[in-house]
Scaffold this active site. Structure first.
Site, PDB file in Angstrom:
ATOM      1  N   ASP A   1      36.523  26.179 -52.711  1.00  0.00           N
ATOM      2  CA  ASP A   1      36.633  24.587 -52.742  1.00  0.00           C
ATOM      3  C   ASP A   1      35.178  24.104 -53.407  1.00  0.00           C
ATOM      4  O   ASP A   1      35.324  23.039 -54.245  1.00  0.00           O
ATOM      5  CB  ASP A   1      36.658  23.935 -51.286  1.00  0.00           C
ATOM      6  CG  ASP A   1      38.095  23.884 -50.773  1.00  0.00           C
ATOM      7  OD1 ASP A   1      39.172  23.859 -51.824  1.00  0.00           O
ATOM      8  OD2 ASP A   1      38.421  23.738 -49.715  1.00  0.00           O
TER       9      ASP A   1
ATOM     10  N   ARG B   1      40.326  32.063 -39.713  1.00  0.00           N
ATOM     11  CA  ARG B   1      41.078  30.797 -40.107  1.00  0.00           C
ATOM     12  C   ARG B   1      41.897  30.160 -38.963  1.00  0.00           C
ATOM     13  O   ARG B   1      43.238  30.487 -39.067  1.00  0.00           O
ATOM     14  CB  ARG B   1      41.847  31.040 -41.673  1.00  0.00           C
ATOM     15  CG  ARG B   1      41.017  31.741 -42.663  1.00  0.00           C
ATOM     16  CD  ARG B   1      41.722  31.625 -43.637  1.00  0.00           C
ATOM     17  NE  ARG B   1      41.171  32.418 -44.996  1.00  0.00           N
ATOM     18  CZ  ARG B   1      40.925  33.696 -45.405  1.00  0.00           C
ATOM     19  NH1 ARG B   1      41.483  34.439 -44.537  1.00  0.00           N
ATOM     20  NH2 ARG B   1      40.069  33.943 -46.334  1.00  0.00           N
TER      21      ARG B   1
ATOM     22  N   HIS C   1      51.260  48.117 -27.848  1.00  0.00           N
ATOM     23  CA  HIS C   1      49.985  49.034 -27.895  1.00  0.00           C
ATOM     24  C   HIS C   1      50.138  50.465 -28.489  1.00  0.00           C
ATOM     25  O   HIS C   1      49.186  50.934 -28.957  1.00  0.00           O
ATOM     26  CB  HIS C   1      50.269  49.328 -26.157  1.00  0.00           C
ATOM     27  CG  HIS C   1      49.706  48.342 -25.362  1.00  0.00           C
ATOM     28  ND1 HIS C   1      48.666  47.600 -25.531  1.00  0.00           N
ATOM     29  CD2 HIS C   1      49.964  47.965 -24.126  1.00  0.00           C
ATOM     30  CE1 HIS C   1      48.400  46.726 -24.543  1.00  0.00           C
ATOM     31  NE2 HIS C   1      49.407  46.894 -23.468  1.00  0.00           N
TER      32      HIS C   1
ATOM     33  N   GLU D   1      30.932  23.361 -48.635  1.00  0.00           N
ATOM     34  CA  GLU D   1      32.137  23.421 -49.558  1.00  0.00           C
ATOM     35  C   GLU D   1      32.395  21.871 -50.519  1.00  0.00           C
ATOM     36  O   GLU D   1      33.351  22.008 -51.208  1.00  0.00           O
ATOM     37  CB  GLU D   1      33.324  23.836 -49.039  1.00  0.00           C
ATOM     38  CG  GLU D   1      33.920  23.069 -47.733  1.00  0.00           C
ATOM     39  CD  GLU D   1      35.039  23.819 -47.321  1.00  0.00           C
ATOM     40  OE1 GLU D   1      35.673  24.494 -47.761  1.00  0.00           O
ATOM     41  OE2 GLU D   1      35.325  23.405 -45.932  1.00  0.00           O
TER      42      GLU D   1
ATOM     43  N   CYS E   1      31.736  32.923 -47.538  1.00  0.00           N
ATOM     44  CA  CYS E   1      32.812  33.292 -47.042  1.00  0.00           C
ATOM     45  C   CYS E   1      34.097  33.053 -47.982  1.00  0.00           C
ATOM     46  O   CYS E   1      35.070  33.115 -47.620  1.00  0.00           O
ATOM     47  CB  CYS E   1      33.367  32.574 -45.883  1.00  0.00           C
ATOM     48  SG  CYS E   1      33.528  30.858 -45.950  1.00  0.00           S
TER      49      CYS E   1
END
Length: 538
Positions: free
Chosen positions: A452, A294, A189, A428, A499
């Site tokens: 890709d 991811r 924290h 992709e 992205c």
């Protein structure tokens, strides 16, 4: 001049004199008490005072760091009232005739140890909260006084073995340049508050009391503490500090502003992240959402599959941190350059084009359903969307939708709530581009994975350094594929984003806007520059 390495909690540079903070040690040794009932009553009164203190700090923290970060103190209030903690304290007092100070200390240590042994990093970091609340009650028992905070006559770099969240909030930030601690973690924290407060900070640094009053540099970019820097190093760090401050000034200028062109066209600028911790720089850089989480990083660096609960906690935490902004979670993309031994994947001659990503999920539906259940459950706590990688056909999407429907059916039967989750796919592969009009009729959005897509379109392994001279991310074929995808998506009400690395390529931003792109998702550090570029476009 001496250099010490630590772990950066918040990136930034601070230059100033060090102040070593020393904490009061309280007597928690065992003393036999005759009247256990009276000792329990003494504990109960101290506990109530500690709860009131936390509530007062909570009110101050809302003004200092915002409601989300201030929720720390609500959590600590709940920990004080936790049945396991209370039962443990009562047990020490009744069974061992122990004084309350000893009972609270031992209970805190025992329960803290349980948390510290958990696999989940976030839960592991909560062990510090248990110690914090125990120490707070002990302080009340010993002298009844609340810590008055930490003050100094001039701006200083504060060094301590550790700082509790309450101590961090109590800091007079106008006099604090940075802090350096020996203990703590990036999930604690205190770390969260440091990032929220924009205070450069390091943890994991072995402290020396002789540093007190000496000139030092805290470099949150390199994770380095430099004691008594020489003139050359000091000059270099001052230059870097000015650059960092200029970037912070840019952040302040753009924070809260939309990424819109001069003609009023809105482009969503989202962040790519790989962990719960990565949400912090996304927030710091004012991301309008998470365009790519991811999720495969939850599967890497371990020996067994992450459980549904482990994944649920991670997704929920990110959704909560983003506070209603969209969070797009990509289902696991294991394979190719991301391997995990426990998946027992066979060695492949060409893994980039092999058994990976959605192909693994469709082949192992139980594994897939576990992740989908975690994502759907987390969607009850924020604005979550799901994105599926390596799609090449409409049939794959329909199979995915069937599995997704099965998951929703099971959650409904169990009365487990979930939100309205958008379904999207990554474009992709050249096949997905060519089928994009048909695919757009099946999903809510496309996200173009240009990394890709480029290697598959150009037939070039992007990991092969010998092919760098042949690799052209700006190849006309790639740009035509992006244009085709956008047009086909929009034709059927499907919004389209990017992205991959090209999303952050400022040379192409204007071209993408003219193509009609709806969203660009980039690494957090690129958000401000991209927003600035978008706002300059006519």
């Amino acid at each position: 001049m001496k250099r010490y390495n630590g772990k950066s909690i918040y990136k930034g540079i601070a230059i100033g004199k060090i102040k070593i903070l020393k904490k009061v040690c309280y007597d928690t040794s065992l003393h036999t008490v005759e009247d256990s009932a009276a000792e329990i009553e003494r504990y109960n009164k101290a506990r109530d005072i500690a709860v009131q203190q936390l509530q007062d700090i909570f009110k101050k923290a809302i003004d200092e760091v915002g409601e989300e970060a201030a929720a720390i103190f609500d959590v600590q209030s709940m920990l004080i009232g936790d049945d396991d903690f209370t039962d443990s304290v009562y047990s020490f007092i009744n069974d061992e005739k122990a004084n309350a100070e000893y009972a609270v200390f031992q209970s805190g240590e025992t329960i803290s140890q349980i948390f510290s042994q958990m696999d989940d990093e976030y839960m592991k970091a909560r062990s510090a909260d248990i110690k914090d609340v125990a120490q707070r009650i002990i302080k009340v028992l010993c002298d009844g006084d609340e810590n008055g905070g930490i003050s100094a006559d001039e701006k200083q770099i504060l060094c301590a073995d550790d700082l509790t969240p309450a101590e961090t909030v109590a800091l007079d930030k106008s006099k604090v340049l940075a802090f350096v601690t020996k203990y703590g973690s990036s999930q604690s924290h205190t770390a969260i508050l440091a990032r929220t407060m924009n205070i450069p900070a390091l943890t994991g640094v072995i402290l020396d009391s002789e540093w007190d009053g000496k000139l030092a540099v805290v470099d949150g970019f390199t994770g380095e503490l430099i004691i008594e820097p020489d003139a050359e190093v000091l000059s270099e760090k001052e230059k870097r500090q000015k650059e960092a401050m200029a970037k912070l000034e840019l952040l302040q200028q753009l924070k809260g502003k939309e990424s819109v062109t001069k003609s009023g066209r809105k482009i969503n600028v989202y962040a790519n992240i790989g962990s719960v911790e990565d949400a912090y720089p996304a927030i710091e850089n004012d991301a309008e959402g998470i365009g790519l989480f991811r999720s495969e990083f939850l599967y890497l660096g371990r020996h067994t599959y992450p459980t549904e609960e482990e994944q649920f906690v991670a997704y929920k935490n990110v959704a909560r941190k983003m506070n209603g902004k969209k969070v797009i979670i990509r289902t696991l993309d294991i394979g190719a350059d991301k391997q995990a031994d426990y998946f027992n994947l066979e060695k492949e001659e060409n893994p980039a084009m092999g058994f990976r990503a959605i192909r693994i999920c469709l082949d192992r539906p139980d594994l897939f359903k576990t992740q989908l259940r975690a994502i759907y459950r987390a969607s009850a706590f924020g604005n979550i969307a799901i994105m599926y990688p390596m799609i090449i056909s409409v049939d794959e999407v329909r199979r995915i939708k069937k599995i997704s429907a099965d998951v929703c059916y099971s959650l409904n039967k169990e009365n487990i709530p979930y939100g309205n989750v958008e379904q999207g796919i990554m474009i992709e592969t050249p096949a997905a581009v060519m089928m994009s009009e048909e695919l757009a009729q099946e999903v809510d959005f496309f996200s173009i994975g240009t990394n890709d897509l480029t290697q598959y379109t150009l037939a070039i392994d992007r990991q092969n350094s010998k092919l760098e001279s042949f690799y052209d991310a700006h190849h006309p074929a790639i740009l035509k594929e992006i244009q085709m995808t956008i047009e086909n998506g929009h034709k059927h009400g499907c919004w389209v984003g990017i992205c991959g690395e090209l999303g952050a390529d400022l040379e192409l931003t204007e071209k993408f806007v003219k193509m009609g792109i709806d969203e660009l998702s980039v690494s957090p550090s690129r958000i401000l520059a991209l927003r600035d570029k978008i706002r300059s476009i006519e």
